[in-house]
Design a protein around this motif. Sequence first.
Motif, mmCIF file in Angstrom:
data_model
loop_
_atom_site.group_PDB
_atom_site.id
_atom_site.type_symbol
_atom_site.label_atom_id
_atom_site.label_comp_id
_atom_site.label_asym_id
_atom_site.label_seq_id
_atom_site.Cartn_x
_atom_site.Cartn_y
_atom_site.Cartn_z
ATOM 1 N N UNK A 1 79.335 -110.516 60.586
ATOM 2 C CA UNK A 1 80.020 -112.244 59.978
ATOM 3 C C UNK A 1 78.749 -112.211 59.079
ATOM 4 N N UNK A 2 77.141 -112.195 59.770
ATOM 5 C CA UNK A 2 76.086 -112.380 59.525
ATOM 6 C C UNK A 2 75.630 -111.753 58.070
ATOM 7 N N UNK A 3 76.683 -111.092 57.903
ATOM 8 C CA UNK A 3 76.338 -110.148 56.796
ATOM 9 C C UNK A 3 76.817 -110.465 55.348
ATOM 10 N N UNK A 4 78.068 -111.710 55.572
ATOM 11 C CA UNK A 4 78.498 -112.127 54.966
ATOM 12 C C UNK A 4 78.158 -113.931 54.311
ATOM 13 N N UNK A 5 78.547 -113.732 52.583
ATOM 14 C CA UNK A 5 78.001 -115.311 52.616
ATOM 15 C C UNK A 5 78.736 -116.115 53.242
ATOM 16 N N UNK A 6 77.760 -117.352 53.440
ATOM 17 C CA UNK A 6 78.506 -118.256 54.029
ATOM 18 C C UNK A 6 79.677 -118.766 53.260
ATOM 19 N N UNK A 7 81.037 -118.846 54.308
ATOM 20 C CA UNK A 7 81.759 -119.262 53.169
ATOM 21 C C UNK A 7 82.981 -120.566 54.582
ATOM 22 N N UNK A 8 83.859 -121.202 54.313
ATOM 23 C CA UNK A 8 84.839 -121.464 54.804
ATOM 24 C C UNK A 8 85.692 -119.720 55.791
#
Length: 71
Positions: A47-54
Amino acid sequence: MVDTLFATPEPTPEQVHGVIAIVQDEGGLDYARERGERYLSEAESALAALPESRARQALYDAMWYVMDRRS
């Protein structure tokens, strides 16, 4: 006892508690918790590799909800 539980359409509370006792006595709950914590760590890294989002936050919240359950 476990086979009987799964073969019974509506097991009694006694049957369920008997299987829970076996799982606890054999360390099954500790084992499951340890495995869950390893998967949680892997999921956090992914998850840390993904951009922040809802959506990312919802996945993060869901995995912690699962790990914090005590039922």
